[in-house]
Design a protein around this motif. Sequence first.
Motif, PDB file in Angstrom:
ATOM      1  N   ALA A  90       0.811  -1.217   0.000  1.00 15.53           N
ATOM      2  CA  ALA A  90       0.000   0.000   0.000  1.00 15.53           C
ATOM      3  C   ALA A  90       0.846   1.270   0.000  1.00 15.53           C
ATOM      4  O   ALA A  90       0.501   2.265  -0.639  1.00 15.53           O
ATOM      5  N   ILE A  91       1.969   1.252   0.711  1.00 18.05           N
ATOM      6  CA  ILE A  91       2.790   2.467   0.806  1.00 18.05           C
ATOM      7  C   ILE A  91       3.944   2.465  -0.198  1.00 18.05           C
ATOM      8  O   ILE A  91       4.725   3.423  -0.252  1.00 18.05           O
ATOM      9  N   HIS A  92       4.067   1.373  -0.975  1.00 20.16           N
ATOM     10  CA  HIS A  92       5.092   1.272  -2.021  1.00 20.16           C
ATOM     11  C   HIS A  92       6.511   1.393  -1.455  1.00 20.16           C
ATOM     12  O   HIS A  92       7.387   1.997  -2.070  1.00 20.16           O
ATOM     13  N   ARG A  93       6.715   0.778  -0.288  1.00 21.87           N
ATOM     14  CA  ARG A  93       8.037   0.765   0.339  1.00 21.87           C
ATOM     15  C   ARG A  93       8.217  -0.530   1.115  1.00 21.87           C
ATOM     16  O   ARG A  93       7.226  -1.113   1.602  1.00 21.87           O
ATOM     17  N   PRO A  94       9.439  -0.975   1.269  1.00 24.78           N
ATOM     18  CA  PRO A  94       9.669  -2.109   2.172  1.00 24.78           C
ATOM     19  C   PRO A  94       9.264  -1.732   3.596  1.00 24.78           C
ATOM     20  O   PRO A  94       9.429  -0.580   4.010  1.00 24.78           O
ATOM     21  N   VAL A  95       8.764  -2.699   4.322  1.00 26.16           N
ATOM     22  CA  VAL A  95       8.359  -2.475   5.714  1.00 26.16           C
ATOM     23  C   VAL A  95       9.012  -3.527   6.585  1.00 26.16           C
ATOM     24  O   VAL A  95       8.952  -4.725   6.290  1.00 26.16           O
ATOM     25  N   LYS A  96       9.639  -3.044   7.662  1.00 28.33           N
ATOM     26  CA  LYS A  96      10.246  -3.940   8.652  1.00 28.33           C
ATOM     27  C   LYS A  96       9.421  -3.884   9.929  1.00 28.33           C
ATOM     28  O   LYS A  96       9.055  -2.806  10.390  1.00 28.33           O
ATOM     29  N   PHE A  97       9.140  -5.065  10.468  1.00 30.79           N
ATOM     30  CA  PHE A  97       8.347  -5.154  11.701  1.00 30.79           C
ATOM     31  C   PHE A  97       9.004  -6.130  12.660  1.00 30.79           C
ATOM     32  O   PHE A  97       9.412  -7.232  12.275  1.00 30.79           O
ATOM     33  N   VAL A  98       9.108  -5.727  13.922  1.00 30.91           N
ATOM     34  CA  VAL A  98       9.583  -6.605  14.999  1.00 30.91           C
ATOM     35  C   VAL A  98       8.610  -6.450  16.168  1.00 30.91           C
ATOM     36  O   VAL A  98       8.440  -5.357  16.702  1.00 30.91           O
ATOM     37  N   ALA A  99       7.982  -7.551  16.554  1.00 30.36           N
ATOM     38  CA  ALA A  99       7.053  -7.503  17.687  1.00 30.36           C
ATOM     39  C   ALA A  99       7.813  -7.313  18.988  1.00 30.36           C
ATOM     40  O   ALA A  99       8.951  -7.771  19.133  1.00 30.36           O
ATOM     41  N   THR A 100       7.188  -6.648  19.935  1.00 26.37           N
ATOM     42  CA  THR A 100       7.771  -6.552  21.272  1.00 26.37           C
ATOM     43  C   THR A 100       7.579  -7.889  21.991  1.00 26.37           C
ATOM     44  O   THR A 100       6.809  -8.752  21.547  1.00 26.37           O
ATOM     45  N   ARG A 101       8.269  -8.065  23.109  1.00 27.29           N
ATOM     46  CA  ARG A 101       8.074  -9.279  23.899  1.00 27.29           C
ATOM     47  C   ARG A 101       6.612  -9.440  24.297  1.00 27.29           C
ATOM     48  O   ARG A 101       6.041 -10.529  24.215  1.00 27.29           O
ATOM     49  N   THR A 102       6.012  -8.354  24.740  1.00 28.96           N
ATOM     50  CA  THR A 102       4.612  -8.422  25.166  1.00 28.96           C
ATOM     51  C   THR A 102       3.709  -8.781  23.991  1.00 28.96           C
ATOM     52  O   THR A 102       2.813  -9.628  24.114  1.00 28.96           O
ATOM     53  N   GLN A 103       3.936  -8.166  22.831  1.00 31.98           N
ATOM     54  CA  GLN A 103       3.112  -8.471  21.663  1.00 31.98           C
ATOM     55  C   GLN A 103       3.286  -9.920  21.217  1.00 31.98           C
ATOM     56  O   GLN A 103       2.360 -10.527  20.668  1.00 31.98           O
TER      57      GLN A 103
END
Length: 735
Positions: free
Chosen positions: A267-280
């Motif tokens: 949707a944003i036409h860019r790579p996306v990096k995601f790292v969940a928190t310990r709680t998540q």
Amino acid sequence: MADYTAPVPVPGKNMGKADARIEGREKVTGATQYASDFPVSNPAFAYLVTSAIANGKIRGFDLKAAKAMPGVVEIFTHENAPKREDAGFFAEGGYVTTGFDPLGSAEVKFAGQIIGVVVAETYEVARDAAHRIVVDYAPGDPSASLESRGTETVDAAKVAKGWKDKTAGDFDKAWDSAEVKIEAGYTTPTQHHNPIELFTTTAVWHGDELTIYEPSQFVWGLKNGVAKQLDVDPAKVTVIAPFVGGAFGSKGMMTPRTGIIAAVARAIHRPVKFVATRTQGFTVSTYRAETRHAIKLGADKSGKLTALSHDGWELTSRTDDYKVGGTEATTQMYAIPNVTSKVHIVRADRSTPGFMRSPPEVPYMFALECAIDEMAEKCGIDPVEFRQINDTMKSPVSGDRFTSRHLVECFDAASEAFGWSKRNPKVGSMRNGDWLVGYGCASTCYPANTMPATARVRLSPDGHARVQIAAHDVGTGATTIMGQVVAEAFDIPLSQVNVEMGDSRLPPGPVAGGSMTTASAGSAVKAACDKVIAKFGNRLPTGDALAAAFKKMNTGVVEEYAEWAPPKTSGGVAKLYEGHMAGGSDSPTPILAYAYGAEFVEVHIHSRTKEIRVPRITGAFAGGRIMNPRTARSQLMGGLIWGVSSALHEATEIDEKRARYVNDNIAEYLIPVNADIRSVEVILVPEVDDQVPMGAKGLGELGNVGTNAAVANAVYHATGQRIRELPITIDKLIA
């Protein structure tokens, strides 16, 4: 006599070489790349907004403060989230851990549910903005756990695909006439994965082609699941996960986050990096569900078991009827001719559970092995002797014979090494100063699972080889094992084999779960090696003769692709390419194969403070051909330690009023440390089984089955207190 307990065990009969891990140096020096380590160009960073309530609806969001922050790219909620297709709930043959779309509507089904995604130029800005979002909820009254008001209980056989409760003989008649009876209830808690490597996803689009970097136990399943959710050709999706930093079920299935992050990147036409928190991590992935058990055991005065009833209750979510179903193991463990069992699913306002190391066996065998100990005492028979009296070479449920079963030999080896004969059977009779001393034992078992697999093997004139298979090494040593299969087939040093795994551009391998990688992936690799050797007239030359053979064949390399599936399996490889965990056998009389073991534990309990310590653990295991005694010992040692953890430490605490997790971090979620585990002895009992693929049975999950019961039984021997609810803590001993 071979020493099977040494740090580098000397291989015994039917065992391969105790080679060191071929990727070991890279790991300890930090050279390995995990999913989050891969650099991408101009990434944006995602941070999840998760629900503060467990049941209800979202009235609306106040996003003004969050959007006003410099660096915020976009904020997605159910009101504007990119559309994704239904990929199918995993337990029903689909790809995702849940059939519920957390961003599909304003509905909230559990605490910690994904209700928004903030995307920003940096992780820090995304996190800050997420905490500035104000959510207006219309909360409901949630049901938190098995005993909570408002839960709904259903029979697993009515709602869980393919499940049938196990029965044999006439339990009611046998129970009524039993000379000795026990009846007891047992409970196990929710337990959560806390892998060192967090749950991460990086999504990169190149036109209509998608690359995902995510720690996965099954890249081909993830590849096909994402493709279905995003309505793209699976051939245009690549998943890369060369190393996995802890998984054991938590990374085996596709979670909703993957499709969400990939859709956001598009949707944003860019790579996306995601790292969940310990709680998540406690809510974006799955967990081991809490269970409750009702056991009835009947026996005659000689100690022969005559009747078993095992009813289990398992927690699941409101949206998915996930089932564990561990009575398949408990009803076939001993020679009990009259058996009845029933599995119940309890729906509550929680996220959907999933796989966690030995999913069915850990909770269900805890109940059975504690009950067996109680019955042995009531019959006045030593617990080891009692298990040997009731050993069986065939299933009392199906009547099928086990391909091999060396449970008695495991008890003989472990009891001798542990010093069981020195045990005073009288409860509370053994002391070490102020410490009460208890000895306990339990049986362990795990099925010899298999799944279709494919592989590609290449051999060069200089005697170097390469194997490619999209299987996974989650820390088990699978990379080394696949290399050893090639080295053994070609009679070359392991150092001359290059192993490539964990990439969906490679031929698909099995899920790294169910302790099936060695037998399944190894069979495919061996088949490819055999095809290479066939090119040389079924006899592979060595040294200069090999180079001469290549020259004569006028080729620079010989490369072969092979497919393997369990005997009499139809369509297995085709389903594998579609990302399904297809396995088993279509035969009406499949083989009945299990690995077995015996576990012994010594506990010390302070007579005044009730502090619990475990100074010694001994386990003996028979798992068919041991491909590598060093990696096998490591896996079994880790399993035993995890078993002690499940007995004394691990429990996810739940706020019953709000159905929220309380200790949702690695600081307060208790696991054992070095001081808790002093001596662990692993004995590899030689076993030959020519009816299972590669002659090998899975060991990865075998070690942590039954250990919790062995600890509980030892606690009883020390104190005279039967603790039937895990974990065993000081407050329960004081009470």
